[in-house]
Motif scaffolding. Structure first.
Motif, PDB file in Angstrom:
ATOM      1  N   VAL A   1       0.836  -1.211   0.000  1.00 36.08           N
ATOM      2  CA  VAL A   1       0.000   0.000   0.000  1.00 36.08           C
ATOM      3  C   VAL A   1       0.870   1.261   0.000  1.00 36.08           C
ATOM      4  N   ASN A   2       2.065   1.180   0.575  1.00 33.04           N
ATOM      5  CA  ASN A   2       3.004   2.306   0.445  1.00 33.04           C
ATOM      6  C   ASN A   2       3.301   2.563  -1.034  1.00 33.04           C
ATOM      7  N   VAL A   3       3.484   1.464  -1.794  1.00 32.74           N
ATOM      8  CA  VAL A   3       3.761   1.612  -3.233  1.00 32.74           C
ATOM      9  C   VAL A   3       2.552   2.270  -3.918  1.00 32.74           C
ATOM     10  N   LEU A   4       1.347   1.891  -3.498  1.00 34.14           N
ATOM     11  CA  LEU A   4       0.143   2.560  -4.032  1.00 34.14           C
ATOM     12  C   LEU A   4       0.225   4.073  -3.791  1.00 34.14           C
ATOM     13  N   GLY A   5       0.658   4.457  -2.593  1.00 36.93           N
ATOM     14  CA  GLY A   5       0.799   5.883  -2.277  1.00 36.93           C
ATOM     15  C   GLY A   5       1.784   6.574  -3.209  1.00 36.93           C
TER      16      GLY A   5
ATOM     17  N   LYS B   1      13.839   2.108  20.012  1.00 40.99           N
ATOM     18  CA  LYS B   1      13.737   0.814  19.299  1.00 40.99           C
ATOM     19  C   LYS B   1      12.501   0.763  18.393  1.00 40.99           C
ATOM     20  N   ILE B   2      12.220   1.887  17.770  1.00 41.06           N
ATOM     21  CA  ILE B   2      11.121   1.948  16.791  1.00 41.06           C
ATOM     22  C   ILE B   2      11.759   1.814  15.407  1.00 41.06           C
ATOM     23  N   PRO B   3      11.226   0.916  14.556  1.00 41.12           N
ATOM     24  CA  PRO B   3      11.839   0.780  13.222  1.00 41.12           C
ATOM     25  C   PRO B   3      11.778   2.094  12.433  1.00 41.12           C
ATOM     26  N   ASN B   4      12.766   2.275  11.563  1.00 37.28           N
ATOM     27  CA  ASN B   4      12.769   3.449  10.667  1.00 37.28           C
ATOM     28  C   ASN B   4      12.221   3.055   9.297  1.00 37.28           C
ATOM     29  N   MET B   5      11.754   4.038   8.569  1.00 38.41           N
ATOM     30  CA  MET B   5      11.465   3.890   7.133  1.00 38.41           C
ATOM     31  C   MET B   5      10.446   2.801   6.776  1.00 38.41           C
ATOM     32  N   TYR B   6       9.433   2.619   7.617  1.00 35.48           N
ATOM     33  CA  TYR B   6       8.413   1.632   7.257  1.00 35.48           C
ATOM     34  C   TYR B   6       7.147   2.291   6.707  1.00 35.48           C
ATOM     35  N   SER B   7       6.926   3.570   7.087  1.00 32.57           N
ATOM     36  CA  SER B   7       5.644   4.201   6.731  1.00 32.57           C
ATOM     37  C   SER B   7       5.728   4.960   5.410  1.00 32.57           C
ATOM     38  N   LEU B   8       4.552   5.182   4.819  1.00 32.38           N
ATOM     39  CA  LEU B   8       4.472   5.977   3.586  1.00 32.38           C
ATOM     40  C   LEU B   8       5.009   7.393   3.823  1.00 32.38           C
TER      41      LEU B   8
ATOM     42  N   PHE C   1       7.625  21.618  -3.067  1.00 32.60           N
ATOM     43  CA  PHE C   1       7.028  22.415  -1.983  1.00 32.60           C
ATOM     44  C   PHE C   1       5.669  21.829  -1.588  1.00 32.60           C
ATOM     45  N   VAL C   2       4.821  21.557  -2.599  1.00 26.90           N
ATOM     46  CA  VAL C   2       3.488  20.990  -2.332  1.00 26.90           C
ATOM     47  C   VAL C   2       3.643  19.589  -1.726  1.00 26.90           C
ATOM     48  N   GLY C   3       4.604  18.827  -2.260  1.00 29.87           N
ATOM     49  CA  GLY C   3       4.838  17.473  -1.761  1.00 29.87           C
ATOM     50  C   GLY C   3       5.256  17.473  -0.296  1.00 29.87           C
ATOM     51  N   VAL C   4       6.118  18.416   0.075  1.00 32.57           N
ATOM     52  CA  VAL C   4       6.588  18.481   1.467  1.00 32.57           C
ATOM     53  C   VAL C   4       5.416  18.786   2.405  1.00 32.57           C
ATOM     54  N   ILE C   5       4.501  19.650   1.976  1.00 26.46           N
ATOM     55  CA  ILE C   5       3.327  19.933   2.809  1.00 26.46           C
ATOM     56  C   ILE C   5       2.471  18.671   2.954  1.00 26.46           C
ATOM     57  N   ALA C   6       2.282  17.933   1.852  1.00 26.24           N
ATOM     58  CA  ALA C   6       1.500  16.688   1.920  1.00 26.24           C
ATOM     59  C   ALA C   6       2.148  15.700   2.889  1.00 26.24           C
ATOM     60  N   VAL C   7       3.476  15.606   2.830  1.00 23.62           N
ATOM     61  CA  VAL C   7       4.194  14.689   3.735  1.00 23.62           C
ATOM     62  C   VAL C   7       4.025  15.147   5.189  1.00 23.62           C
ATOM     63  N   ALA C   8       4.037  16.468   5.412  1.00 23.43           N
ATOM     64  CA  ALA C   8       3.845  16.995   6.764  1.00 23.43           C
ATOM     65  C   ALA C   8       2.452  16.626   7.298  1.00 23.43           C
ATOM     66  N   LEU C   9       1.445  16.694   6.423  1.00 22.77           N
ATOM     67  CA  LEU C   9       0.086  16.348   6.847  1.00 22.77           C
ATOM     68  C   LEU C   9       0.009  14.870   7.250  1.00 22.77           C
ATOM     69  N   MET C  10       0.733  14.015   6.504  1.00 23.09           N
ATOM     70  CA  MET C  10       0.768  12.594   6.858  1.00 23.09           C
ATOM     71  C   MET C  10       1.486  12.400   8.186  1.00 23.09           C
ATOM     72  N   GLY C  11       2.550  13.176   8.402  1.00 17.75           N
ATOM     73  CA  GLY C  11       3.301  13.093   9.655  1.00 17.75           C
ATOM     74  C   GLY C  11       2.444  13.503  10.841  1.00 17.75           C
ATOM     75  N   ILE C  12       1.669  14.577  10.668  1.00 18.53           N
ATOM     76  CA  ILE C  12       0.768  15.034  11.733  1.00 18.53           C
ATOM     77  C   ILE C  12      -0.241  13.931  12.066  1.00 18.53           C
ATOM     78  N   THR C  13      -0.799  13.314  11.001  1.00 20.08           N
ATOM     79  CA  THR C  13      -1.769  12.232  11.193  1.00 20.08           C
ATOM     80  C   THR C  13      -1.157  11.092  12.002  1.00 20.08           C
ATOM     81  N   GLU C  14       0.048  10.655  11.582  1.00 23.84           N
ATOM     82  CA  GLU C  14       0.750   9.577  12.301  1.00 23.84           C
ATOM     83  C   GLU C  14       0.947   9.925  13.769  1.00 23.84           C
TER      84      GLU C  14
END
Lengths: 277, 277
Positions: free
Chosen positions: A199-203, B110-117, B165-178
């Motif tokens: 699903v990450n790839v979908l994103g 001990k939280i894994p890195n780089m797993y989320s979208l 620029f737009v992409g970074v804002i979208a990523v920030a919104l996902m980060g806030i959600t997480e």
């Protein structure tokens, strides 16, 4: 059209990546999740991502670049406007059904509605998209609107349309994030299970689709020829802020053949200007 | 400048909304969360949202619209380019520190890195932003690059800059959600606690800031006058796809005064063309 091969590459890439996104979201709900149904349960929720990707994103993207396809340039502009509006209306309808599905699921499962940033921005996007369609229909399809108004509002129509498209993709990415965190429990999302990676790839596909559509839509040399003329006059006359330019714009809007001739004329004149500098 | 008051409104609105976003993110981490520190704990993680909002979003937005400010038009273009590049480089530096903070926190907890979208798209954004800066410096600041190349790549530089620029804002919104889902436990995010609502508002502010910056940056009549000329030649000559237009473009790039005169000339000629139709 200039660089037709490059244009073709971008349009085909958008079509392939958009179709792949739909296939990915279907595999997600049919293979990894509970499938599709309309029973108030998890399978009803699954219509939410499917309709958002296939409708609100793919159809909206198609509506945005439909004017760019050179095979449609021979068609009457009004017919193209109706196709553009119908695609947007279909996208909106699917977005509303998709929203109803998630509200139904939440209500059945006693999950609160409208608490998350995803839900806030999603609802704002649906409402603004509806408003954009209504304003668009009154400005560009109802024949009573004064033509100078049409020309004056066009840059705003285009800007807000593009903004909404990009915004909907951003909201979808937030929705994917939410769903993966909530639904992946054993193994958890943080353990990178196959569903999480898939699903990450979908994103990522959705982001690439968005970038391809916006790039294709914003390249001025790929605009429908009479729209290129309009763009030239806008950018050089202040366009949307300068209503006095209206009357002659109106003649061009009402006559595609003349406008195409004007496009060649504008290019020739600017070319001369360039040569003399 | 055309519609100076409207321009002023948009720039001031962007400044106010951008500053409000920084205040909101500071209140979030200082009042609702553990504050700021560099100790590998939760307070170190908090640098992540703060530096992303203040650096990667606000500074990047400022860098994007710096050329639009008419008070800077009297400055030498090269000086403005250096300011533009420095702001982007500062934004990048803060984004990297912000990324290090979150990796440090994950490793300690001990939280894994780089797993989320969010992490995938975030890292892609940082890498592409670095690439955009490197390419930008070589194309527009190092004097060895042929001037036709500069003109040819400009639309792509602008498009990818805006996309990032737009992409970074979208990523920030996902980060806030997480972050809200993970950190709000009692009461949970779904119970709409004050922190949840407050940070949702921060997300809305970021979207508004993004929309204001992109609108201000993409309005052609608000471009620096010599860039308006360049835009005219691009859009009418196929510009970026038509390198033979290069030599005369190069003259304009190298001489601001001439280019300003050209802008008036192009407008006058197109105005005449409009009148004759």
């Amino acid at each position: 059209m200039e660089n037709f091969k490059r244009f073709l590459f971008f349009v085909c890439a958008a079509a392939v990546v958009g179709s792949l996104s739909i296939i990915f979201v279907l595999i997600w709900v049919l293979h990894y999740k509970e499938g599709l149904a309309w029973d108030g349960g998890a399978a009803e929720f699954n219509w939410h991502p499917v309709l958002m990707v296939a409708g609100f994103i793919f159809l909206q993207g198609t509506a945005i670049i439909i004017f760019r396809l050179p095979w449609t340039w021979a068609c009457n502009k009004l017919v193209m406007k109706w196709i553009h509006a119908s695609l947007h209306l279909s996208a909106f309808t699917l977005a509303v059904i998709s929203t109803v599905a998630v509200f139904d699921f939440h209500n059945s499962a006693k999950i609160p509605n409208m608490y998350s940033l995803h839900s806030w921005l999603g609802l704002i996007a649906v409402v603004l998209y509806c408003l954009q369609i209504v304003v668009g229909v009154f400005l560009y399809l109802v024949p009573i609107t004064p033509v100078p108004w049409r020309a004056a509002f066009m840059p705003f129509h285009v800007f807000f349309g593009t903004l909404l498209f990009v915004g909907v993709i951003a909201v979808a990415l937030m929705g994917i994030t939410e769903k993966l965190i909530f639904s992946l429990k054993s193994p958890k999302y943080s353990e990178s299970p196959p569903e999480g990676i898939f699903v990450n790839v979908l994103g990522v596909l959705l982001v690439v689709f968005g970038a391809l559509v916006v790039f294709t839509a914003t390249r001025v040399p790929w605009k429908r020829p009479n729209d290129q003329v309009l763009h030239t006059l806008h950018t050089n006359e202040g366009g949307d802020d300068n209503v006095k330019a209206g009357p002659s714009l109106s003649q061009q809007l009402s006559d595609n053949a003349d406008a195409d001739a004007d496009a060649t004329d504008v290019r020739r004149r600017i070319s001369k200007l360039d040569e003399t500098n």
